[in-house]
Every structure is written in structure tokens, then in C-alpha cells.
Scaffold this active site. Structure first.
Site, PDB file in Angstrom:
ATOM      1  N   LYS A  88       0.856  -1.188   0.000  1.00 35.13           N
ATOM      2  CA  LYS A  88       0.000   0.000   0.000  1.00 35.13           C
ATOM      3  C   LYS A  88       0.894   1.241   0.000  1.00 35.13           C
ATOM      4  O   LYS A  88       1.485   1.596   1.013  1.00 35.13           O
ATOM      5  CB  LYS A  88      -0.891   0.040   1.256  1.00 35.13           C
ATOM      6  CG  LYS A  88      -1.960   1.111   1.134  1.00 35.13           C
ATOM      7  CD  LYS A  88      -2.377   1.746   2.420  1.00 35.13           C
ATOM      8  CE  LYS A  88      -1.571   2.926   2.823  1.00 35.13           C
ATOM      9  NZ  LYS A  88      -1.564   4.101   1.920  1.00 35.13           N
ATOM     10  N   GLU A 134       9.949   1.974  10.471  1.00 32.90           N
ATOM     11  CA  GLU A 134      11.041   2.941  10.316  1.00 32.90           C
ATOM     12  C   GLU A 134      10.408   4.310  10.194  1.00 32.90           C
ATOM     13  O   GLU A 134       9.530   4.517   9.359  1.00 32.90           O
ATOM     14  CB  GLU A 134      11.886   2.606   9.078  1.00 32.90           C
ATOM     15  CG  GLU A 134      12.574   1.248   9.165  1.00 32.90           C
ATOM     16  CD  GLU A 134      13.482   1.102  10.381  1.00 32.90           C
ATOM     17  OE1 GLU A 134      14.043   2.102  10.846  1.00 32.90           O
ATOM     18  OE2 GLU A 134      13.601  -0.026  10.885  1.00 32.90           O
ATOM     19  N   CYS A 172      13.811  11.421   5.530  1.00 27.72           N
ATOM     20  CA  CYS A 172      13.891  11.030   6.941  1.00 27.72           C
ATOM     21  C   CYS A 172      15.283  11.284   7.481  1.00 27.72           C
ATOM     22  O   CYS A 172      15.456  11.536   8.670  1.00 27.72           O
ATOM     23  CB  CYS A 172      13.528   9.559   7.087  1.00 27.72           C
ATOM     24  SG  CYS A 172      14.469   8.483   6.001  1.00 27.72           S
ATOM     25  N   GLU A 212      10.562  16.991  14.194  1.00 23.76           N
ATOM     26  CA  GLU A 212      10.776  16.818  12.750  1.00 23.76           C
ATOM     27  C   GLU A 212       9.911  17.808  11.980  1.00 23.76           C
ATOM     28  O   GLU A 212       8.693  17.840  12.158  1.00 23.76           O
ATOM     29  CB  GLU A 212      10.418  15.390  12.326  1.00 23.76           C
ATOM     30  CG  GLU A 212      10.759  15.135  10.874  1.00 23.76           C
ATOM     31  CD  GLU A 212      10.405  13.720  10.398  1.00 23.76           C
ATOM     32  OE1 GLU A 212       9.258  13.299  10.610  1.00 23.76           O
ATOM     33  OE2 GLU A 212      11.284  13.061   9.820  1.00 23.76           O
TER      34      GLU A 212
HETATM   35  P1  NAD Z   1       2.747   8.854   7.149  1.00 22.43           P
HETATM   36  O1  NAD Z   1       3.064   8.238   8.456  1.00 22.43           O
HETATM   37  O2  NAD Z   1       1.730   9.912   7.116  1.00 22.43           O
HETATM   38  O3  NAD Z   1       2.265   7.738   6.105  1.00 22.43           O
HETATM   39  C1  NAD Z   1       3.067   6.614   5.787  1.00 22.43           C
HETATM   40  C2  NAD Z   1       2.169   5.522   5.242  1.00 22.43           C
HETATM   41  O4  NAD Z   1       1.315   5.063   6.293  1.00 22.43           O
HETATM   42  C3  NAD Z   1       1.251   5.973   4.112  1.00 22.43           C
HETATM   43  O5  NAD Z   1       1.147   4.951   3.146  1.00 22.43           O
HETATM   44  C4  NAD Z   1      -0.073   6.161   4.826  1.00 22.43           C
HETATM   45  O6  NAD Z   1      -1.202   6.030   3.984  1.00 22.43           O
HETATM   46  C5  NAD Z   1      -0.023   5.023   5.836  1.00 22.43           C
HETATM   47  N1  NAD Z   1      -0.919   5.164   6.987  1.00 22.43           N
HETATM   48  C6  NAD Z   1      -1.466   6.293   7.495  1.00 22.43           C
HETATM   49  N2  NAD Z   1      -2.251   5.990   8.555  1.00 22.43           N
HETATM   50  C7  NAD Z   1      -2.191   4.642   8.725  1.00 22.43           C
HETATM   51  C8  NAD Z   1      -2.768   3.731   9.646  1.00 22.43           C
HETATM   52  N3  NAD Z   1      -3.589   4.152  10.618  1.00 22.43           N
HETATM   53  N4  NAD Z   1      -2.483   2.428   9.536  1.00 22.43           N
HETATM   54  C9  NAD Z   1      -1.641   1.985   8.573  1.00 22.43           C
HETATM   55  N5  NAD Z   1      -1.074   2.798   7.655  1.00 22.43           N
HETATM   56  C10 NAD Z   1      -1.339   4.120   7.734  1.00 22.43           C
HETATM   57  O7  NAD Z   1       4.156   9.373   6.554  1.00 22.43           O
HETATM   58  P2  NAD Z   1       4.411  10.190   5.203  1.00 22.43           P
HETATM   59  O8  NAD Z   1       3.935  11.578   5.389  1.00 22.43           O
HETATM   60  O9  NAD Z   1       3.938   9.404   4.032  1.00 22.43           O
HETATM   61  O10 NAD Z   1       6.021  10.164   5.158  1.00 22.43           O
HETATM   62  C11 NAD Z   1       6.817  11.066   5.829  1.00 22.43           C
HETATM   63  C12 NAD Z   1       7.382  10.448   7.096  1.00 22.43           C
HETATM   64  O11 NAD Z   1       8.085   9.244   6.780  1.00 22.43           O
HETATM   65  C13 NAD Z   1       8.410  11.335   7.800  1.00 22.43           C
HETATM   66  O12 NAD Z   1       8.185  11.314   9.179  1.00 22.43           O
HETATM   67  C14 NAD Z   1       9.737  10.665   7.444  1.00 22.43           C
HETATM   68  O13 NAD Z   1      10.772  10.927   8.367  1.00 22.43           O
HETATM   69  C15 NAD Z   1       9.345   9.230   7.430  1.00 22.43           C
HETATM   70  N6  NAD Z   1      10.295   8.424   6.655  1.00 22.43           N
HETATM   71  C16 NAD Z   1      11.109   7.546   7.322  1.00 22.43           C
HETATM   72  C17 NAD Z   1      12.049   6.792   6.620  1.00 22.43           C
HETATM   73  C18 NAD Z   1      12.945   5.802   7.320  1.00 22.43           C
HETATM   74  O14 NAD Z   1      13.451   4.889   6.667  1.00 22.43           O
HETATM   75  N7  NAD Z   1      13.157   5.924   8.621  1.00 22.43           N
HETATM   76  C19 NAD Z   1      12.147   6.926   5.219  1.00 22.43           C
HETATM   77  C20 NAD Z   1      11.303   7.833   4.579  1.00 22.43           C
HETATM   78  C21 NAD Z   1      10.374   8.560   5.306  1.00 22.43           C
END
Ligand code: NAD
Length: 481
Positions: A173, A248, A282, A382
Site C-alpha cells: 500500500k 522505520e 527522513c 521533525e
Molecule cells: P505517514 O506516516 O503519514 O504515512 C506513511 C504511510 O502510512 C502511508 O502509506 C499512509 O497512507 C499510511 N498510513 C497512514 N495511517 C495509517 C494507519 N492508521 N495504519 C496503517 N497505515 C497508515 O508518513 P508520510 O507523510 O507518508 O512520510 C513522511 C514520514 O516518513 C516522515 O516522518 C519521514 O521521516 C518518514 N520516513 C522515514 C524513513 C525511514 O526509513 N526511517 C524513510 C522515509 C520517510
């Protein structure tokens, strides 16, 4: 050109009824793709298809699975230009960065194609009387993969390829802000001849589709990348439902600058780490922790770096592209207000750009703050945008302490010409990735990646061999003749 993708379930592209347009964050009139808005029922169908395919895919010899992954890499390579352009159009990063990310996804498929061939167990000496003692690695079963928008092809690739290499079937997803290039990976796997049900795609909201995947009885393993708030919830849901899980999450990554460093080089390192990908990484550098002897010189140099960036449409290979969405832009602008109200000094940038082509996108000028205290929100939370906090420190120890005094622990770097500072920083840094004389962003695909503290559940690592370990379990075999 607008592409249309449906969900991919059991080897068929199938619609969900409702659809969503994915637009270009640099130009809202450019519709990149139309994708489904899947429901929990679609997630159920995808999990059922994945569960049905576990015997066929998991039972296939590793070299045959590897051949399909290699062919997928070949197909992605043949579509590299199209993929990079689509990535830039849906996420906003400059084309050069998008090309690098697509190449990384290709390389990940090549890498795990070979790993599928090598994957096995170990043979040990049995105690007297026993004929054999060995370990054997087995796939976990059905893997649910939930990914963010900021690396929309690399992150799906670094989860899909190891999961498939060891014989899991997959439901992915992607994030709805940038799902298209993830769908194009699935299309390549389909074209490469993967059996029906081994890979499934559902494009839908996290609150419905993500929730269902993390709690579904037939999902065995959950790999999530995204924000800390969502990741902690996903991990709790998945593990309380008996699944293996990794999450992550975010970062607040420091670069410590010591007086022995070449200050201009340090400013280039920090500037590239802070403003590359519009700061939406990230591992982005969001704190420069600078020794007071070189503080003023560094500040001038990093402000020059920020002001030299040409902001524009990533398709024109601008120095920095837009925020991915209006919400993300609003988030950065809010932090710029918060930092000023807390007493930090805005040295440059931090303004929404308007007029001409800027009116059609989510553009902001890169921001540099000075006079930042380590406990200010701008130094602790962040931001996920091109916003850099420059914090003065009196010596090396203070630099390490400020670097570590944070809830996150993803990537940290030091710029120094002194080997003892390098070594001590590597020892004392509370982060999953430590770098010397380079930016906090940028990873190699064949070494583990993950964080400490709120950056990761720290249960497993991703990438390299660690990616294979997460998606498999060990069976220990005692043999008697
Ligand atoms: P997000 O947490 O809003 O969403 C990530 C994913 O989770 C999306 O596909 C979203 O639809 C899904 N999601 C949302 N609510 C959910 C739920 N209740 N249950 C299951 N899935 C759900 O993050 P984002 O805005 O897409 O990405 C940015 C964030 O990702 C930043 O905090 C960044 O630091 C982090 N990030 C971390 C890494 C790493 O490897 N540590 C890499 C890239 C991004």
C-alpha cells in the site's frame, strides 16, 4: 500525459469504483495519474490472493524467483527515463535526484535477484549419534508493506524485493500523495512473469486500507515506513495481533561541525543534506551543531548555499523543487512561525514563493535559523521541509550531547579533520547511521539501515542482508538416519 492505474490483485488490474487524481506539486494543472481509492474490502481481497499464492511462490526455487526479480530490474531500467519523469511529476524532487532514486530501485532488484540464489541456512556438526544438524530459512508468509511518499520508488523497492526474494507474497500500500511509480514496479513484476497473487497492490487511505492490512489475520509480517505517530500505532496494532513488524520512522538529524573542518566544505555538506529533496528526507540534516570558533563563518556560508539554490519545477532540473503537498508546505510555514516566536533568528528564506510559475505549486525558499537553543521546538521536532537550525556549541563534548539530546536517532554526521573526534563521535552517537565528513542523507543499498529511539522500532534493520532476515524465520533441523 495522465496514467491510470487500478489495484493489482491476484494477477488482475481491478478498479475500486472511487478514484483519485495525483497532481504535480510544482504545477497543480498537471494530472500525473488517476489511481483507485481502495477500501478495506479491497485489502481483504489482496490478502486472500497473497495467502493463496504462498505455496507456489514460496515453493519456487530461489534462483527462479531471482530470475523474475532480475527481469523486473531490466524492465525498470528500460523505462528509467519515464519512471524518473513520473517520479518528479508526482513527488516534486528535481529530475537528477529522481534519476538517482530510480537507478537505486533498479539496483535493489538486481541485488536481491542474486540474494535469492544464495539464500539458505548453515550446516553444523551434530553431537554423537545424530546424522545431521542444520538451519533452514523459510519465508514468513504474507507480507504487508506500507510506504511513504518521499522516496516513492526506492522504499517500495527495498521492501518488495527482499520480501519476494525469500519467498513471501506481498500486498503493498503506497502513500496516496505519490503512488504511481510504486504501481509501475508492480507493473514490471507482472510483465516479468511473477505468478498471480505473489505481488498485490492496493492504493487507498492509510486509515482504512493500512489499518486493515496491519490487523488482518492472514498477514504474517508488516513493514512500515513513515511518521513516528503512525508507525508507533502500526507497530502496536501489528504486534498485538501476533505479527512480526518493523516501523522505520522520522528523524531530526544533526551534523556537528568542528573547527578543524574546512568550513566551506562543511556548509556544502550541510546544505546538501538539509535542502536536497526539499528537506523531505527522513535522514535530512535539520540541525547544524557548530563549534563557536567557526559559527559565524559557517552561518554565512550555509546562508550563501541556501540563497544560491534555484527553486522551481523539478522537470527543469531546478536546485530545489516544491513541497509534495499544500499540507506539507503549511507544516513548514507553521514551524517557521514557531521558531521565530521562540526567539530563533531567521537568517534567510522560509517564505512561500508566489508569482509566475510559483502560483501553481507548493514552493518555499530554504530557511536557515541562527540563535537556536537545543530545547526549542525547531531543534527537537521533525519539520520535514527545507528548514535548518544552526546551534552553537562551545566544544566537542557539548556538540555530541546536543546531537544526542533528542527523541530521534536516525542519521548523524560530523565534519572534522581530527581522527580522534571521528572515532569518538562514531562511538558516542545515538543513531542508527553515523557518517564522517558527509551529509546525513544518502544510503548504500547493501548495508543495513534503521534508527534508534523514535526513529525506529529497532526490531530489525532494512536493506542488505538485514532485509532478508526480517522477511524470513529460521527452522533448525535435527536429523537422524
Ligand atoms: P505517514 O506516516 O503519514 O504515512 C506513511 C504511510 O502510512 C502511508 O502509506 C499512509 O497512507 C499510511 N498510513 C497512514 N495511517 C495509517 C494507519 N492508521 N495504519 C496503517 N497505515 C497508515 O508518513 P508520510 O507523510 O507518508 O512520510 C513522511 C514520514 O516518513 C516522515 O516522518 C519521514 O521521516 C518518514 N520516513 C522515514 C524513513 C525511514 O526509513 N526511517 C524513510 C522515509 C520517510
Amino acid at each position: 500525459m495522465t496514467q491510470t492505474y487500478e489495484n493489482y490483485i491476484g494477477g488482475e488490474w481491478t478498479g475500486s469504483g472511487e478514484t483519485q487524481d495525483v497532481t504535480n506539486p510544482a504545477d497543480e494543472t498537471d494530472v500525473v495519474s488517476t489511481v483507485p481509492v481502495a477500501s478495506a474490502a479491497d485489502a481483504d481481497e489482496a490478502v486472500a490472493a497473497a495467502a493463496e499464492a504462498t505455496d507456489e511462490w514460496g515453493g519456487m526455487p530461489g534462483p527462479e524467483r531471482g530470475a523474475i526479480l532480475r527481469e523486473t530490474g531490466e524492465i525498470l531500467k528500460s523505462r528509467k527515463d519515464e519512471l524518473a519523469e513520473t517520479l518528479t511529476r508526482e513527488e516534486g524532487k528535481p529530475l537528477g535526484e529522481a534519476e538517482g532514486e530510480v537507478q537505486r530501485a533498479i539496483d535493489i532488484f538486481y541485488y536481491y535477484a542474486e540474494k535469492a540464489r544464495d539464500f539458505g541456512g548453515t550446516v553444523k556438526q551434530p553431537s554423537g549419534g545424530r546424522a545431521g544438524l542444520q538451519t533452514k530459512k523459510e519465508p514468513m508468509g504474507v507480507a504487508a508493506l506500507i510506504t511513504p511518499w518521499n522516496y516513492p520508488i526506492a522504499i517500495p523497492a527495498w521492501k518488495i524485493a527482499p520480501a519476494l526474494a525469500v519467498g513471501n507474497t506481498v500486498v503493498i500500500k503506497p502513500a496516496m500523495q505519490a503512488p504511481t511509480v510504486g504501481a509501475m514496479i508492480v507493473e514490471a513484476l507482472d510483465e516479468a512473469g511473477i505468478p498471480d497473487g505473489a505481488i498485490n497492490l492496493v492504493c487507498g487511505p492509510g486509515s482504512e486500507v493500512g489499518e486493515r492490512l496491519t490487523t488482518h489475520d492472514d498477514v504474517d509480517v508488516v513493514s512500515f515506513t513513515g511518521s513516528a505517530a503512525v508507525g508507533e500505532h502500526v507497530y502496536e496494532q501489528a504486534t498485538s495481533n501476533g505479527k512480526r513488524a518493523q516501523a522505520e520512522m522520522g528523524g531530526k538529524n544533526p551534523t556537528v561541525v568542528m573547527p578543524s573542518a574546512d568550513v566551506d566544505k562543511a556548509a556544502d555538506i550541510v546544505g546538501a543534506g538539509a535542502f536536497g529533496g526539499t528537506g523531505q528526507a527522513c535522514t535530512a540534516t535539520s540541525r547544524a551543531i557548530v563549534h563557536e570558533d567557526v559559527y559565524d563563518e559557517f552561518l554565512d556560508a550555509v546562508v550563501d548555499y541556501a540563497e544560491s539554490l534555484e527553486i522551481g519545477n523539478g522537470l527543469d532540473r531546478a536546485g530545489m523543487g516544491p513541497h509534495v503537498s499544500e499540507d506539507e508546505l503549511a507544516g513548514s510555514l507553521e514551524y517557521i512561525d514557531i521558531a521565530q516566536s521562540e526567539g530563533a533568528t531567521l537568517e534567510t528564506g522560509g517564505e512561500e514563493l508566489t508569482g509566475g510559475e510559483y502560483d501553481a505549486g507548493n514552493f518555499i525558499s530554504p530557511a536557515v535559523f541562527s540563535d537556536v537553543e537545543p530545547d526549542m521546538r525547531i531543534a527537537q521536532e521533525e519539520v520535514f521541509g527545507p528548514v535548518l537550525a544552526v546551534i552553537p556549541v562551545s566544544d566537542f563534548d557539548a556538540g555530541v550531547e546536543v546531537a544526542n539530546d533528542i527523541d530521534y536517532g536516525l542519521s548523524a554526521s560530523i565534519v572534522t579533520d581530527r581522527i580522534e573526534e571521528e572515532n569518538e563521535f562514531i562511538e558516542r552517537s545515538e543513531s542508527g547511521v553515523v557518517k564522517v565528513n558527509e551529509k546525513t542523507t544518502g544510503l548504500e543499498l547493501h548495508v543495513p539501515f534503521g534508527g534508534l529511539k523514535r526513529s525506529s522500532t529497532n526490531t530489525y534493520r532494512e536493506q542488505g542482508d538485514a532485509g532478508l532476515e526480517f522477511f524470513s524465520y529460521i527452522k533448525t533441523v535435527y536429523r537422524n538416519s
